[in-house]
Design an enzyme around this catalytic site. Structure first.
Site, PDB file in Angstrom:
ATOM      1  N   LEU A  64     -25.469  10.516 -11.679  1.00 47.15           N
ATOM      2  CA  LEU A  64     -25.836  11.621 -12.475  1.00 47.15           C
ATOM      3  C   LEU A  64     -26.211  11.582 -13.919  1.00 47.15           C
ATOM      4  CD1 LEU A  64     -22.645  13.528 -11.165  1.00 47.15           C
ATOM      5  CD2 LEU A  64     -24.916  13.426 -10.094  1.00 47.15           C
ATOM      6  N   TYR A 114     -40.903  13.838 -18.443  1.00 44.89           N
ATOM      7  CA  TYR A 114     -39.692  13.896 -17.879  1.00 44.89           C
ATOM      8  C   TYR A 114     -39.596  13.799 -16.461  1.00 44.89           C
ATOM      9  CZ  TYR A 114     -35.337  16.129 -16.115  1.00 44.89           C
ATOM     10  OH  TYR A 114     -34.067  16.204 -15.414  1.00 44.89           O
ATOM     11  N   LYS A 118     -38.366  10.883 -13.958  1.00 44.11           N
ATOM     12  CA  LYS A 118     -37.587  10.958 -12.774  1.00 44.11           C
ATOM     13  C   LYS A 118     -38.181  10.516 -11.344  1.00 44.11           C
ATOM     14  CE  LYS A 118     -33.711  13.172 -14.257  1.00 44.11           C
ATOM     15  NZ  LYS A 118     -32.582  12.560 -13.685  1.00 44.11           N
ATOM     16  N   ASN A 143     -32.912  24.540 -11.079  1.00 43.25           N
ATOM     17  CA  ASN A 143     -32.223  24.936 -12.356  1.00 43.25           C
ATOM     18  C   ASN A 143     -30.779  25.156 -11.945  1.00 43.25           C
ATOM     19  OD1 ASN A 143     -34.494  25.815 -14.129  1.00 43.25           O
ATOM     20  ND2 ASN A 143     -35.041  26.489 -12.350  1.00 43.25           N
ATOM     21  N   PRO A 292       9.728  60.155 -19.140  1.00 43.86           N
ATOM     22  CA  PRO A 292      10.798  60.790 -18.458  1.00 43.86           C
ATOM     23  C   PRO A 292      10.882  62.365 -18.251  1.00 43.86           C
ATOM     24  CG  PRO A 292      11.542  59.060 -19.853  1.00 43.86           C
ATOM     25  CD  PRO A 292      10.249  59.348 -20.372  1.00 43.86           C
ATOM     26  N   GLY A 293      10.957  62.749 -17.134  1.00 43.11           N
ATOM     27  CA  GLY A 293      11.156  64.108 -16.804  1.00 43.11           C
ATOM     28  C   GLY A 293       9.802  64.835 -16.670  1.00 43.11           C
TER      29      GLY A 293
END
Length: 381
Positions: A64, A114, A118, A143, A292-293
Site C-alpha cells: 500500500l 503520478y 503507478k 477516489n 412532580p405533580g
C-alpha cells in the site's frame, strides 16, 4: 498466516491494520480467515532492515506504500516504482511466491507523472507474476474516502469534510465534475476477502465491489447539510448508502472540542420540552421533563401518532376515546421498567408525574411539527 503491510501508517494501511487486529483478537469473525494471523507492519519509520525479514516470512503482501504529493516529481518513480521493485526483488531472493496485492490508481491510465509511476509499478508486478508464478492482485482504486484520510492532500472528500467542519473555506472549480468514490470500509472488506482468495477480479485488475458516482457539487451540498443538521436537527437520509457513508466520514473530522452541541430547551415551571432529532420520513424525537405533580398533554390527533418512553421517574399516562363516551384508560409508567406506550390517534391523552422527582420521557412522533397544520386538539382526559 503472516501478513506484510507496506504503508501501514497511511490512510488505507491504518484501516486495514485496525481490521486485521480486530480479526486477530476475535472481535470480528471472517469466513475462512482464522484469528491465528501475524501482522507485519512496515512504514516510513520502520527499520529498513526489517523489510528483508518480512519479505522472507510473509504469506501475503499488501503493498500500500506510495507517494502522491512529493516535493519533486522524480519521487513519483523513485517511490511508486522503485520501492515496488525492491519488495519484489526481496521476495525473489527468498523464493517467496506468496500473493502480492498492489494499491494502484485509476490515474495509471493517464499521461501524468503520478499515473506513469503507478502504471510502471503495475507492469513490474505483471512481469513478476509471469516470471515466478506468484499470484498478483492489482487494484486501480478511484477516489477512496473515509475516516483517517489526510485532508488537503489528495482526497477532495477529506478536504471538504475537514474544512467545512472547521469553518474553513473550500474551493470547487467545477461542481458538475463526476467523481467515482469507494468507501474505506468497502475497500477493507475487499482486501480482507483477498486473503481467502475471494476477490472481485475483472480482467487483469481487481475492483472494490461497491462504487458510487456523484457530482462534486452534490458532495459539497451534502456535507454542508451535515453541518447545518446541528441547528436544524434534521437527520440525513441514511437509507441512501453514499449519504450514510459520507455522514460517518464527516463526523470523523469534527474538531475535538466540538463533539457536543446545545439544544433549545423550552422550559417553564412545569418542566421542559426539548426537540432532539428530526427526519423528513421518520418524524422527530423530543425529551419531555415534568416536575412532580405536573400533568401535560390533554389533547388528541387525527393522524399524528406518538410513542412515549419514560426513562426516569414514575407517573401515569391516561387515554380516553373522543368519538364516543368511554372510560379513562390508565397505564402506570416508571424508569425502573422501560416500556413503550403507543399513543393511538383519536384518543385524547395526558401524562402525569406521580413521583417526587422529575420525570423524563422520550417522545417520538411520526411527523415533524408543522405550526400551519399542528393536528393537535385540546380535550381534557
Amino acid at each position: 498466516m503472516k501478513i506484510l503491510i507496506t504503508g501501514s501508517k497511511g490512510f488505507i494501511g491504518k484501516n486495514l491494520v485496525a481490521e486485521l487486529y480486530n480479526i486477530k483478537e476475535g472481535k470480528v469473525k471472517h469466513k475462512g480467515l482464522l484469528s491465528a494471523i501475524s501482522i507485519l507492519e512496515f512504514g516510513r519509520n520502520t527499520d529498513p532492515e526489517l523489510l528483508d525479514v518480512y519479505c522472507k516470512e510473509a504469506d501475503f503482501v499488501f503493498h500500500l506504500a506510495g507517494v502522491n504529493r512529493p516535493k519533486e516529481q522524480s519521487e513519483f518513480m523513485e517511490e511508486n516504482y522503485g520501492f515496488t521493485s525492491k519488495i519484489l526483488s526481496l521476495l525473489k531472493k527468498h523464493n517467496n511466491t506468496c500473493p502480492v496485492m498492489i494499491s494502484s490508481s485509476i490515474q495509471a491510465e493517464l499521461d501524468n507523472p503520478y499515473g506513469k509511476s503507478k502504471k510502471a509499478g503495475e507492469d513490474l508486478l505483471i512481469n513478476y507474476s509471469k516470471e515466478t508464478g506468484a499470484k498478483v492482485l492489482i487494484y486501480r482504486f478511484p477516489n477512496v474516502f473515509g475516516k483517517w484520510c489526510k485532508p488537503n492532500y489528495n482526497s477532495a472528500v477529506a478536504t471538504f469534510c475537514h474544512n467545512i467542519a472547521h469553518g474553513l473555506p473550500i474551493q470547487v472549480n467545477d461542481s458538475n465534475v463526476v467523481l467515482t468514490l469507494v468507501y474505506i470500509d468497502d475497500v477493507i472488506q475487499e482486501l480482507v476477502n483477498a486473503l481467502v482468495d475471494e476477490t472481485n477480479q475483472q480482467g487483469s485488475y481487481c475492483k472494490v465491489a461497491v462504487e458510487h458516482s456523484i457530482k462534486l457539487g452534490e458532495i459539497v451540498a451534502l456535507i454542508e447539510s451535515f453541518k447545518e443538521s446541528r441547528s436544524s436537527l434534521q437527520v440525513p437520509n441514511l437509507s441512501e448508502a453514499l449519504t450514510k457513508k459520507l455522514y460517518s466520514t464527516y463526523l470523523s473530522y469534527l474538531p475535538e472540542d466540538q463533539f457536543s452541541y446545545p439544544l433549545k430547551m423550552n422550559a417553564d415551571d412545569r418542566g421542559s420540552f426539548t426537540e432532539f432529532l428530526k427526519s423528513s420520513d421518520r418524524g422527530q424525537v423530543s425529551i419531555n421533563i415534568s416536575k412532580p405533580g405536573i400533568t401535560k398533554g390533554n389533547h388528541w390527533h387525527h393522524t399524528k401518532n406518538e410513542k412515549f418512553l419514560v426513562v426516569s421517574g414514575k407517573g401515569a399516562i391516561r387515554f380516553r376515546r373522543v368519538d364516543e363516551p368511554s372510560e379513562v384508560i390508565e397505564y402506570i409508567v416508571s424508569g425502573e421498567k422501560l416500556e413503550v406506550l403507543d399513543i393511538p390517534v383519536g384518543y385524547t391523552h395526558n401524562i402525569e408525574n406521580m413521583g417526587d422527582t422529575d420525570m423524563v420521557t422520550v417522545m417520538w412522533v411520526n411527523e415533524i411539527f408543522d405550526p400551519e397544520r399542528p393536528d393537535t386538539y385540546f380535550d381534557k382526559v
